[in-house]
Design a protein around this motif. Structure first.
Motif, PDB file in Angstrom:
ATOM      1  N   GLY A 194       0.830  -1.197   0.000  1.00  0.00           N
ATOM      2  CA  GLY A 194       0.000   0.000   0.000  1.00  0.00           C
ATOM      3  C   GLY A 194       0.863   1.244   0.000  1.00  0.00           C
ATOM      4  N   ILE A 195       0.234   2.392   0.168  1.00  0.00           N
ATOM      5  CA  ILE A 195       0.963   3.660   0.164  1.00  0.00           C
ATOM      6  C   ILE A 195       1.577   3.860   1.543  1.00  0.00           C
ATOM      7  CG2 ILE A 195       0.781   6.145  -0.183  1.00  0.00           C
ATOM      8  CD1 ILE A 195      -1.685   5.553  -1.923  1.00  0.00           C
ATOM      9  N   ILE A 196       2.902   3.849   1.607  1.00  0.00           N
ATOM     10  CA  ILE A 196       3.625   4.005   2.863  1.00  0.00           C
ATOM     11  C   ILE A 196       4.399   5.318   2.791  1.00  0.00           C
ATOM     12  CG2 ILE A 196       5.387   3.006   4.366  1.00  0.00           C
ATOM     13  CD1 ILE A 196       4.660   0.289   3.082  1.00  0.00           C
ATOM     14  N   TYR A 197       4.214   6.170   3.785  1.00  0.00           N
ATOM     15  CA  TYR A 197       4.876   7.471   3.730  1.00  0.00           C
ATOM     16  C   TYR A 197       4.991   8.073   5.126  1.00  0.00           C
ATOM     17  CZ  TYR A 197       0.329   9.641   4.503  1.00  0.00           C
ATOM     18  OH  TYR A 197      -0.858  10.016   5.057  1.00  0.00           O
ATOM     19  N   LYS A 198       5.856   9.055   5.231  1.00  0.00           N
ATOM     20  CA  LYS A 198       6.027   9.825   6.466  1.00  0.00           C
ATOM     21  C   LYS A 198       6.169  11.306   6.155  1.00  0.00           C
ATOM     22  CE  LYS A 198       8.768   9.765  10.731  1.00  0.00           C
ATOM     23  NZ  LYS A 198       9.957   9.193  11.408  1.00  0.00           N
ATOM     24  N   SER A 199       6.479  11.613   4.904  1.00  0.00           N
ATOM     25  CA  SER A 199       6.793  12.999   4.508  1.00  0.00           C
ATOM     26  C   SER A 199       5.544  13.858   4.374  1.00  0.00           C
ATOM     27  CB  SER A 199       7.543  12.993   3.170  1.00  0.00           C
ATOM     28  OG  SER A 199       6.710  12.489   2.136  1.00  0.00           O
ATOM     29  N   ASP A 200       5.741  15.152   4.545  1.00  0.00           N
ATOM     30  CA  ASP A 200       4.654  16.118   4.345  1.00  0.00           C
ATOM     31  C   ASP A 200       4.238  16.169   2.874  1.00  0.00           C
ATOM     32  OD1 ASP A 200       4.585  16.800   7.021  1.00  0.00           O
ATOM     33  OD2 ASP A 200       5.978  18.489   6.791  1.00  0.00           O
ATOM     34  N   LYS A 201       5.209  15.975   1.987  1.00  0.00           N
ATOM     35  CA  LYS A 201       4.897  16.048   0.553  1.00  0.00           C
ATOM     36  C   LYS A 201       3.888  14.962   0.158  1.00  0.00           C
ATOM     37  CE  LYS A 201       9.077  18.295  -1.162  1.00  0.00           C
ATOM     38  NZ  LYS A 201      10.228  18.230  -2.102  1.00  0.00           N
ATOM     39  N   MET A 202       4.088  13.735   0.616  1.00  0.00           N
ATOM     40  CA  MET A 202       3.149  12.665   0.276  1.00  0.00           C
ATOM     41  C   MET A 202       1.829  12.829   1.027  1.00  0.00           C
ATOM     42  SD  MET A 202       4.081  10.805  -2.150  1.00  0.00           S
ATOM     43  CE  MET A 202       2.825   9.537  -2.003  1.00  0.00           C
ATOM     44  N   HIS A 203       1.893  13.415   2.212  1.00  0.00           N
ATOM     45  CA  HIS A 203       0.657  13.691   2.956  1.00  0.00           C
ATOM     46  C   HIS A 203      -0.228  14.654   2.157  1.00  0.00           C
ATOM     47  CE1 HIS A 203      -2.048  14.271   6.323  1.00  0.00           C
ATOM     48  NE2 HIS A 203      -1.858  15.583   6.256  1.00  0.00           N
ATOM     49  N   LYS A 204       0.393  15.676   1.571  1.00  0.00           N
ATOM     50  CA  LYS A 204      -0.357  16.639   0.755  1.00  0.00           C
ATOM     51  C   LYS A 204      -0.905  15.977  -0.512  1.00  0.00           C
ATOM     52  CE  LYS A 204       2.173  20.680   2.441  1.00  0.00           C
ATOM     53  NZ  LYS A 204       3.171  21.734   2.119  1.00  0.00           N
ATOM     54  N   VAL A 205      -0.115  15.070  -1.108  1.00  0.00           N
ATOM     55  CA  VAL A 205      -0.581  14.337  -2.300  1.00  0.00           C
ATOM     56  C   VAL A 205      -1.863  13.570  -1.977  1.00  0.00           C
ATOM     57  CG1 VAL A 205      -0.084  12.338  -3.775  1.00  0.00           C
ATOM     58  CG2 VAL A 205       1.627  14.135  -3.491  1.00  0.00           C
ATOM     59  N   LEU A 206      -1.885  12.878  -0.842  1.00  0.00           N
ATOM     60  CA  LEU A 206      -3.052  12.079  -0.465  1.00  0.00           C
ATOM     61  C   LEU A 206      -4.234  12.959  -0.059  1.00  0.00           C
ATOM     62  CD1 LEU A 206      -1.447   9.086   1.444  1.00  0.00           C
ATOM     63  CD2 LEU A 206      -2.322   9.161  -0.871  1.00  0.00           C
ATOM     64  N   GLN A 207      -3.948  14.113   0.487  1.00  0.00           N
ATOM     65  CA  GLN A 207      -5.035  15.054   0.806  1.00  0.00           C
ATOM     66  C   GLN A 207      -5.770  15.478  -0.462  1.00  0.00           C
ATOM     67  OE1 GLN A 207      -3.064  18.190   3.143  1.00  0.00           O
ATOM     68  NE2 GLN A 207      -4.360  17.644   4.887  1.00  0.00           N
ATOM     69  N   VAL A 208      -4.993  15.833  -1.483  1.00  0.00           N
ATOM     70  CA  VAL A 208      -5.590  16.234  -2.771  1.00  0.00           C
ATOM     71  C   VAL A 208      -6.316  15.050  -3.408  1.00  0.00           C
ATOM     72  CG1 VAL A 208      -5.107  17.088  -5.093  1.00  0.00           C
ATOM     73  CG2 VAL A 208      -3.859  18.022  -3.141  1.00  0.00           C
ATOM     74  N   ALA A 209      -5.685  13.870  -3.372  1.00  0.00           N
ATOM     75  CA  ALA A 209      -6.295  12.665  -3.957  1.00  0.00           C
ATOM     76  C   ALA A 209      -7.623  12.361  -3.287  1.00  0.00           C
ATOM     77  CB  ALA A 209      -5.341  11.489  -3.825  1.00  0.00           C
ATOM     78  N   ASN A 210      -7.682  12.534  -1.979  1.00  0.00           N
ATOM     79  CA  ASN A 210      -8.910  12.266  -1.235  1.00  0.00           C
ATOM     80  C   ASN A 210     -10.034  13.220  -1.649  1.00  0.00           C
ATOM     81  OD1 ASN A 210     -10.056  10.560   0.854  1.00  0.00           O
ATOM     82  ND2 ASN A 210     -10.195  12.408   2.086  1.00  0.00           N
ATOM     83  N   LYS A 211      -9.694  14.480  -1.873  1.00  0.00           N
ATOM     84  CA  LYS A 211     -10.701  15.455  -2.324  1.00  0.00           C
ATOM     85  C   LYS A 211     -11.201  15.122  -3.731  1.00  0.00           C
ATOM     86  CE  LYS A 211      -9.053  19.376   0.437  1.00  0.00           C
ATOM     87  NZ  LYS A 211      -8.440  20.743   0.386  1.00  0.00           N
ATOM     88  N   LEU A 212     -10.265  14.789  -4.623  1.00  0.00           N
ATOM     89  CA  LEU A 212     -10.646  14.486  -6.006  1.00  0.00           C
ATOM     90  C   LEU A 212     -11.453  13.195  -6.106  1.00  0.00           C
ATOM     91  CD1 LEU A 212      -7.347  15.438  -7.886  1.00  0.00           C
ATOM     92  CD2 LEU A 212      -9.457  16.758  -7.727  1.00  0.00           C
ATOM     93  N   ALA A 213     -11.227  12.274  -5.173  1.00  0.00           N
ATOM     94  CA  ALA A 213     -11.949  10.997  -5.203  1.00  0.00           C
ATOM     95  C   ALA A 213     -13.449  11.202  -5.070  1.00  0.00           C
ATOM     96  CB  ALA A 213     -11.445  10.091  -4.084  1.00  0.00           C
TER      97      ALA A 213
END
Length: 471
Positions: free
Chosen positions: A143-162
């Motif tokens: 799955g998507i494994i991350y700790k960085s703020d950059k990937m956190h922001k990517v998933l935030q946007v992805a969640n909105k677009l979903a």
């Protein structure tokens, strides 16, 4: 989702009219045929999702027609209609591949259940077939494994677009995890109960791209022996399609894709019937599509159509804090796969992995961890185990191990020790492309000591990069 189409085949007009009225009320698109001899011409025109076929049709009976339907490759569920005295014929029809049968006078509740069940079963058969293909083409992944703020922001946007049905463009280097983000959007969307289909645009031969996406009719091209094959767009009706590496599509296919995105309809290759679909598109690319448009290799209108909303997935080298948790997950995966205890990885090795450039991103990291776990049974993985990642440094170490002598030319006028040490550190950093972990290893000192010396001598990585660019 488009209406399902039902073809009623019966030689009694009153019965056909009754079916048309009831089935239309239930939300189906209904066509009719009154004579067995006309069945296949009507099939070619309507392409129904299910057929209600009477056992008796004058000179031809339904069982003969059913056999011909199967022989010609029509993969459509058939429900037989029979009188009470013809149950034996209906059972015979079931042996020939009929989905079910219903007796006259028609029990409407039972008819509704039979139709829904037949359509569901046929759809599941198509889905299972497609999923088997996908399973063979794709490897298992984490799955998507991350700790960085950059990937956190990517998933935030992805969640909105979903939560919308808008088209999404995923941009990023190869191996950054574009497909994982696409699946994340799909799983969080209201289409998660329907199919998610991945199409690798770069892997499809140009002459087969249209039939792969939109399907074909029998005889549409050499080798099209089946009566009809559904394309990926038709199979994904109500679901989501990921067009991976969309920049690889030919200009001709870009035109056809644009029409489907704008009008939500298309023709099968060699077909005359327009097919409507409701499919969400997620596109992915490792190219700069704006530059591709400027170079004339990608259509500008298609670019703006797919770029309604975009997400840039940063490369792994820009988010080194994600490397430790991703590495740990890969370590666990490969220890299970190879059936041996999990190998620990040293702090120095983790620092080395974080400093490495990872041109292939997460995919390259995964391959590196797999290789190390496969070839080594040691209790701890050290920096040395990753020698294959940087052959230049490894070659330097081999040379140093075979020839430990070092000659320093001292000028007659003399030289300050500070300059010698500074020059040595700079040249070593240039050799390792600025990688301090590797440089410390070559110099035989700890990384913390190297940092101390660099600060003491006024050496920084930016300066190293400038020197390297001049060489």
């Amino acid at each position: 989702m488009s209406k399902k189409k039902i073809l009623v085949v019966d030689d009694e007009p009153m019965i056909v009219q009754t079916f048309e009225k009831i089935l239309t009320t239930w939300g189906y698109d209904v066509s009719s045929c009154f004579a067995g001899k006309n069945l296949f011409s009507v099939l070619a025109q309507t392409h129904p999702d299910i057929i209600l076929l009477d056992v008796y049709l004058g000179e031809l009976n339904g069982i003969q027609l059913l056999k011909k339907i199967n022989k010609e490759g029509w993969k459509i569920p058939v429900v037989m209609i029979t009188g009470q005295a013809n149950v034996n014929l209906a059972v015979e029809a079931m042996k020939e591949g009929a989905e079910d049968f219903i007796e006259k006078p028609i029990d409407l509740n039972r008819l509704k259940i039979i139709i829904e069940k037949a359509l569901l079963q046929h759809r599941l058969i198509n889905q299972v077939s497609l999923l088997k293909e996908e399973l063979e083409e794709t490897r298992s992944h984490l799955g998507i494994i991350y700790k960085s703020d950059k990937m956190h922001k990517v998933l935030q946007v992805a969640n909105k677009l979903a939560k919308s049905n808008t088209t999404v463009l995923l941009e990023g280097e190869s191996g950054t995890g574009k497909e994982l983000i696409a699946r994340y959007i799909y799983e969080k969307s209201n289409r998660a109960d329907n199919l998610f289909i991945t199409i690798n645009c770069g892997a499809i031969p140009k002459d087969l791209a249209e039939s792969e996406l939109f399907g074909y009719e029998k005889g549409a091209f050499t080798g099209a022996s089946e009566k009809m094959k559904l394309g990926k767009f038709e199979l994904a009706d109500g679901g989501t399609i990921l067009l991976d590496e969309i920049g690889e599509l030919s200009l001709e296919m870009q035109v056809k894709l644009l029409r489907v995105l704008e009008e939500k309809k298309f023709y099968r290759l060699g077909g005359n019937t327009e097919i409507k679909v409701d499919v969400r598109i997620i596109a992915a690319t490792n190219r700069n599509l704006a530059k591709e448009v400027a170079a004339g290799r990608f259509r500008e209108d298609l670019y703006y159509r797919i770029n309604v909303a975009s997400i840039h997935i940063p490369p792994l080298r820009e988010r080194p804090e994600d490397i430790p948790p991703i590495t740990a997950a890969f370590q666990e995966e490969f220890s299970k796969r190879f059936g041996k205890p999990a190998i620990k990885i040293s702090k120095e090795a983790i620092e080395y992995l974080q400093a490495y450039r990872w041109k292939g991103n997460v995919r390259e990291l995964r391959n590196a961890i797999e290789r190390v776990n496969l070839l080594n049974d040691c209790p701890i993985i050290e920096v040395d185990h990753f020698y294959f990642l940087d052959p230049v440094v490894h070659k330097h170490e081999e040379k140093r191990s075979t020839n430990s002598e070092y000659n320093l030319d001292i000028p007659p006028t003399g030289i300050k020790m500070e300059k010698v040490v500074k020059d040595l550190i700079l040249k070593t950093l240039i050799l390792t492309n600025g990688n301090q972990v590797q440089a410390a290893k070559i110099l035989g000192i700890s990384r913390s000591k190297l940092r101390y010396r660099m600060e003491q001598l006024g050496i920084d990585t930016d300066k190293t990069a400038k020197i390297q660019s001049l060489n």
